[in-house]
Design a protein around this motif. Structure first.
Motif, PDB file in Angstrom:
ATOM      1  N   ALA A  58       0.829  -1.208   0.000  1.00  9.68           N
ATOM      2  CA  ALA A  58       0.000   0.000   0.000  1.00  9.68           C
ATOM      3  C   ALA A  58       0.865   1.260   0.000  1.00  9.68           C
ATOM      4  O   ALA A  58       0.542   2.252  -0.668  1.00  9.68           O
ATOM      5  CB  ALA A  58      -0.930  -0.018   1.213  1.00  9.68           C
ATOM      6  N   LEU A  59       1.973   1.217   0.715  1.00  8.01           N
ATOM      7  CA  LEU A  59       2.884   2.366   0.747  1.00  8.01           C
ATOM      8  C   LEU A  59       3.501   2.618  -0.622  1.00  8.01           C
ATOM      9  O   LEU A  59       3.597   3.761  -1.080  1.00  8.01           O
ATOM     10  CB  LEU A  59       3.974   2.139   1.789  1.00  8.01           C
ATOM     11  N   TYR A  60       3.924   1.540  -1.288  1.00  8.11           N
ATOM     12  CA  TYR A  60       4.532   1.701  -2.608  1.00  8.11           C
ATOM     13  C   TYR A  60       3.505   2.124  -3.655  1.00  8.11           C
ATOM     14  O   TYR A  60       3.841   2.831  -4.609  1.00  8.11           O
ATOM     15  CB  TYR A  60       5.216   0.405  -3.028  1.00  8.11           C
ATOM     16  N   ASP A  61       2.264   1.697  -3.486  1.00 11.73           N
ATOM     17  CA  ASP A  61       1.211   2.151  -4.390  1.00 11.73           C
ATOM     18  C   ASP A  61       0.996   3.654  -4.264  1.00 11.73           C
ATOM     19  O   ASP A  61       0.671   4.329  -5.252  1.00 11.73           O
ATOM     20  CB  ASP A  61      -0.099   1.414  -4.098  1.00 11.73           C
ATOM     21  N   ARG A  62       1.190   4.158  -3.061  1.00 12.58           N
ATOM     22  CA  ARG A  62       0.958   5.587  -2.813  1.00 12.58           C
ATOM     23  C   ARG A  62       2.201   6.426  -3.125  1.00 12.58           C
ATOM     24  O   ARG A  62       2.101   7.485  -3.758  1.00 12.58           O
ATOM     25  CB  ARG A  62       0.541   5.773  -1.349  1.00 12.58           C
ATOM     26  N   PHE A  63       3.371   5.968  -2.691  1.00  9.81           N
ATOM     27  CA  PHE A  63       4.578   6.796  -2.791  1.00  9.81           C
ATOM     28  C   PHE A  63       5.568   6.296  -3.846  1.00  9.81           C
ATOM     29  O   PHE A  63       6.654   6.846  -3.967  1.00  9.81           O
ATOM     30  CB  PHE A  63       5.277   6.849  -1.429  1.00  9.81           C
ATOM     31  N   ASP A  64       5.210   5.270  -4.583  1.00  8.27           N
ATOM     32  CA  ASP A  64       6.053   4.690  -5.619  1.00  8.27           C
ATOM     33  C   ASP A  64       7.284   4.002  -5.016  1.00  8.27           C
ATOM     34  O   ASP A  64       7.454   2.803  -5.119  1.00  8.27           O
ATOM     35  CB  ASP A  64       6.474   5.758  -6.633  1.00  8.27           C
ATOM     36  N   LYS A  75       6.692  14.150   4.821  1.00 16.00           N
ATOM     37  CA  LYS A  75       6.399  12.812   4.315  1.00 16.00           C
ATOM     38  C   LYS A  75       6.103  11.849   5.448  1.00 16.00           C
ATOM     39  O   LYS A  75       5.245  10.962   5.310  1.00 16.00           O
ATOM     40  CB  LYS A  75       7.562  12.301   3.465  1.00 16.00           C
ATOM     41  N   GLN A  78       2.552  12.325   6.199  1.00 16.96           N
ATOM     42  CA  GLN A  78       1.700  11.727   5.175  1.00 16.96           C
ATOM     43  C   GLN A  78       1.592  10.211   5.360  1.00 16.96           C
ATOM     44  O   GLN A  78       0.502   9.632   5.255  1.00 16.96           O
ATOM     45  CB  GLN A  78       2.259  12.036   3.789  1.00 16.96           C
ATOM     46  N   ILE A  79       2.722   9.570   5.651  1.00 21.61           N
ATOM     47  CA  ILE A  79       2.723   8.118   5.861  1.00 21.61           C
ATOM     48  C   ILE A  79       1.888   7.758   7.084  1.00 21.61           C
ATOM     49  O   ILE A  79       1.088   6.821   7.065  1.00 21.61           O
ATOM     50  CB  ILE A  79       4.168   7.609   6.016  1.00 21.61           C
ATOM     51  N   MET A  82      -1.807   8.144   6.322  1.00 20.28           N
ATOM     52  CA  MET A  82      -2.288   7.089   5.435  1.00 20.28           C
ATOM     53  C   MET A  82      -2.547   5.803   6.198  1.00 20.28           C
ATOM     54  O   MET A  82      -3.595   5.171   6.052  1.00 20.28           O
ATOM     55  CB  MET A  82      -1.258   6.839   4.329  1.00 20.28           C
TER      56      MET A  82
END
Length: 263
Positions: A58-64, A75, A78-79, A82
């Motif tokens: 989910a983190l990589y989907d959001r922050f690449d 950041k 933001q994490i 989320m």
């Protein structure tokens, strides 16, 4: 005297130099890229709503990507925001270590009762009096409530007395009483192990089904819970131990200082 002043000046210069170097190191560390991502889901509560792999995805989907990038306070916030929106997260800690690893510690919510309303919808009430949706991948083993329950799942509802300013939910009174009853049972190891199910009657009263299922306990309302359960414990220890658990079909606790049984 001059030698003493020079000695003090030298030490001041050294201290100032150390502070400047430390400041440079802190600043460089703040802008350095993240070395690795470490996610830990605490399971000491006995539940398994979340897996580390799903959180990372989910983190990589959001922050690449996070490794190799600068993680500033914005950041980090933001994490944290989320992850906190996940309905199974009670709280989370997001922080960087001195070696620039990003750590995320997640603590799961703790359901105390599963609710099945009269529309066949399922949700949970946690120990803080908040509602939790059913999980498609994990079902906790907790007490179940059914019967005449109109209220559905509402993420903003608080059953612990907190005023959120939201409009009352239809059937909310029953949920509030269910929460108080479930919390009472949850906090007593004897009753937590004993009571398996709660049924809400058409009158808004409560009936309890012990784990062995031999009889139904007519609790009535949630007033005087301590006294009602005290009577029931005495009856279990000094009554049913001699007659047997399956002699009576119904045990009524509504009346003051009395336990009335029917076969």
């Amino acid at each position: 005297m001059i030698k003493k002043i020079l000695h003090i000046t030298l030490w001041l210069v050294i201290i100032a130099g150390i502070l400047v170097l430390t400041g440079f190191a802190v600043e460089n560390n703040r802008h350095a890229g993240c070395h690795s991502l470490v996610v830990r889901v605490d399971r000491s509560c006995g539940h398994d709503f979340l897996h580390e792999e799903a959180v990372i995805k989910a983190l990589y989907d959001r922050f690449d990507t996070l490794e190799g990038t600068s993680i500033d306070q914005g950041k980090l916030k933001q994490i944290r925001q989320m992850i906190s929106t996940n309905p199974y997260v009670e709280r989370t800690a997001v922080y960087r270590t001195v070696n620039n690893n990003l750590h995320i510690d997640i603590y799961q919510r703790q359901p105390i009762i599963r609710v099945l309303n009269n529309r066949n919808e399922t949700f949970f009430i946690d120990r803080e009096g908040r509602l939790m949706p059913a999980s498609p991948r994990y079902t906790p083993r907790v007490m179940v409530a059914g019967g005449h329950i109109r209220a559905g799942y509402s993420p903003n509802l608080r059953l612990n007395g907190e005023d959120t300013g939201t409009e009352p939910v239809p059937g909310e009174k029953v949920l509030r009483e269910l929460y108080q009853l479930a919390l009472f049972i949850q906090q007593d190891p004897y009753w937590k192990a004993m009571i398996d199910q709660v049924t809400v009657t058409s009158k808004g009263e409560f009936e309890l089904s012990p784990l062995h299922g031999a009889h139904v306990v007519e609790l009535g309302g949630i007033e005087d819970l301590e006294e009602k359960f005290r009577k029931l414990r005495i009856f279990y220890r000094h009554g049913l131990t001699s007659t047997g658990w399956d002699v009576y079909k119904r045990i009524n606790l509504r009346f003051n200082k009395q336990v009335i049984c029917s076969k």
